[in-house]
Scaffold this motif. Structure first.
Motif, PDB file in Angstrom:
ATOM      1  N   HIS A  75       0.847  -1.199   0.000  1.00 46.88           N
ATOM      2  CA  HIS A  75       0.000   0.000   0.000  1.00 46.88           C
ATOM      3  C   HIS A  75       0.875   1.239   0.000  1.00 46.88           C
ATOM      4  N   ASP A  86       6.905   1.440   5.339  1.00 44.04           N
ATOM      5  CA  ASP A  86       5.642   0.752   5.647  1.00 44.04           C
ATOM      6  C   ASP A  86       4.692   0.843   4.457  1.00 44.04           C
ATOM      7  N   GLY A  87       4.418  -0.283   3.811  1.00 45.75           N
ATOM      8  CA  GLY A  87       3.493  -0.329   2.690  1.00 45.75           C
ATOM      9  C   GLY A  87       4.168  -0.158   1.348  1.00 45.75           C
ATOM     10  N   GLU A 118      -4.946   1.191   3.527  1.00 46.72           N
ATOM     11  CA  GLU A 118      -4.594   0.091   4.438  1.00 46.72           C
ATOM     12  C   GLU A 118      -4.580   0.606   5.872  1.00 46.72           C
ATOM     13  N   GLU A 119      -4.083   1.827   6.054  1.00 51.40           N
ATOM     14  CA  GLU A 119      -3.804   2.313   7.405  1.00 51.40           C
ATOM     15  C   GLU A 119      -5.055   2.712   8.189  1.00 51.40           C
ATOM     16  N   HIS A 186       6.861  -6.723   3.750  1.00 50.73           N
ATOM     17  CA  HIS A 186       6.556  -5.604   4.651  1.00 50.73           C
ATOM     18  C   HIS A 186       7.675  -5.502   5.678  1.00 50.73           C
ATOM     19  N   HIS A 357      -2.503  -6.977   8.366  1.00 54.75           N
ATOM     20  CA  HIS A 357      -2.061  -6.524   7.048  1.00 54.75           C
ATOM     21  C   HIS A 357      -3.106  -6.904   6.001  1.00 54.75           C
TER      22      HIS A 357
END
Ligand SMILES: [Zn+2]
Length: 413
Positions: A75, A86-87, A118-119, A186, A357
């Motif tokens: 993401h 992250d992502g 996603e977050e 990830h 995730h």
């Protein structure tokens, strides 16, 4: 080397979408849209392009000899003041896998997906795009969500061409791809690999979560005139419960798989220095990889809270907030992941994931696995988020091997 290109791409994205506080690619906002425009330009250099599904997810496809598809996910969205890995690491390592196969037709189709939101940083609903793609999303449960400015989720979606009531239609489009396997790289976001001195790990599954609010009710009273023995102190009952829950987590933890619990919020009434707390509310978030362990830890916590309430002459009520079952990744894919990590780094630690995730949503549709890169000091969701470059390179190489092994395996099967 291929891995250094991925790192250069990550740094370019960070430079474009960060300020002094970190990455600002919050889903559905202008910086996130900038990130996706940058992504489109990056793809164009290799003759690739992205298509958006009805849930707002961005798909890049490299057609193979057969239509069956190996999906690689990540993401581009971040939390406010987030990190550079992250992502985005998952998405850009996926693009590298397409580059490596470009020019020759892979035996099966490869697709990279950049999941939307996603977050859940703005509307407090994580895994929004991927739950559209798995069709586990129930629109009515998010319809009334608003952000801190009072903007409604449905309006933020509409601004980006997404209709909440059509989002789960993305599942049909995903199934039409005949997906065979889902792979996601990830960062670990925890301290385990670093403590082991390892760059890379295979992820065996994700923790299940039981989340509750506990409300203890006693009696507010004057702090000077009320003898200790005669108090009904709601905070003390809550505090004893929190300590008991730490013991419960320790007791159920094994070297292979830890149990964690967190009291993250405390609210005390009346909240005056001269008053015995009459009401205390705490949150309790419990996580474990084994379903039976998680249920036992919850039962133990209920018993501990009742005991602490009785000892302090207060009452306790539990309010359920949220739960999700633990999930075990596909054993065949975990074995391939372990092999790939072992071949590149010489070691193959296996670990569970505490955070959730997109892979958990994709696992509802097809076999899935994740690979983790070490996180420096275990940090993520902040500008300090980092992985040493040599470890990042090794992990990206191991991930490319996982893609190749998966393609070979599904093509043979
Ligand atoms: Zn992430």
């Amino acid at each position: 080397m291929a891995a250094s290109q991925v790192i250069a791409d990550l740094r370019a994205l960070a430079a474009l979408t960060s300020d002094a506080q970190g990455a600002q690619r919050v889903a559905w906002g202008p910086v996130w849209r900038d990130a996706r425009r940058w992504f489109a330009d990056l793809l164009a250099r290799d003759g690739l392009r992205a298509e958006v599904d009805v849930a707002g997810n961005n798909w890049v496809t490299l057609p193979g000899a057969r239509p069956e598809t190996v999906v690689i996910g990540g993401h581009l969205d971040s939390v406010p003041n987030g990190g550079w890995l992250d992502g985005a690491l998952g998405v850009l390592a996926g693009v590298e896998a397409l580059r490596r196969h470009a020019g020759r037709t892979p035996p099966v189709t490869l697709a990279v997906v950049d999941f939307a939101d996603e977050e859940g940083a703005r509307f407090s609903r994580s895994l929004l795009g991927s739950s559209g793609a798995s069709a586990s999303l129930v629109p009515d449960t998010v319809r009334d969500l608003v952000d801190k400015q009072g903007t409604r989720l449905v309006d933020a979606l509409a601004e980006n061409g997404v209709d909440l009531d059509r989002m789960t239609g993305a599942r049909r489009a995903l199934e039409a791809r005949r997906p065979l396997a889902y792979l996601e790289l990830h960062i670990e976001q925890g301290p385990v690999l670093e403590a082991q001195g390892r760059s890379t790990g295979a992820v065996i599954g994700t923790y299940g979560v039981e989340r509750h609010v506990l409300r203890f009710v006693g009696q507010a009273a004057h702090s000077g005139s009320t003898p200790i023995a005669m108090r009904r102190d709601a905070f003390l009952a809550a505090a004893e419960t929190a300590l008991a829950c730490r013991d419960i987590a320790r007791r159920h933890s094994t070297p292979e798989s830890g149990v964690v619990c967190t009291v993250g919020t405390v609210k005390v009434e009346p909240g005056i220095v001269t008053a015995v707390p009459g009401v205390c509310e705490i949150s309790l978030d419990q996580r474990a990889l084994e379903p039976a362990t998680l249920q036992q830890a919850l039962a133990d916590a209920r018993e501990a809270a009742s005991r602490a309430a009785a000892a302090n002459n207060v009452t306790v009520e539990w309010r359920h907030v949220w739960r999700i079952d633990p999930y075990r990744f596909d054993p065949r894919l975990v074995a391939l992941c372990t092999e790939a990590v072992q071949e590149v780094t010489g070691h193959a630690p296996c670990l569970p994931s505490g955070p959730l995730h997109d892979a958990v949503e994709m696992a509802r549709v097809m076999p899935a696995v994740m690979m983790f890169a070490k996180s420096t000091n275990g940090l993520s969701h902040c500008k300090e988020e980092d992985t040493p470059e040599a470890d990042l390179e090794a992990t990206i190489e191991a991930f490319q091997r996982l893609v190749d092994k998966t393609v070979a395996t599904v093509a043979a099967g």
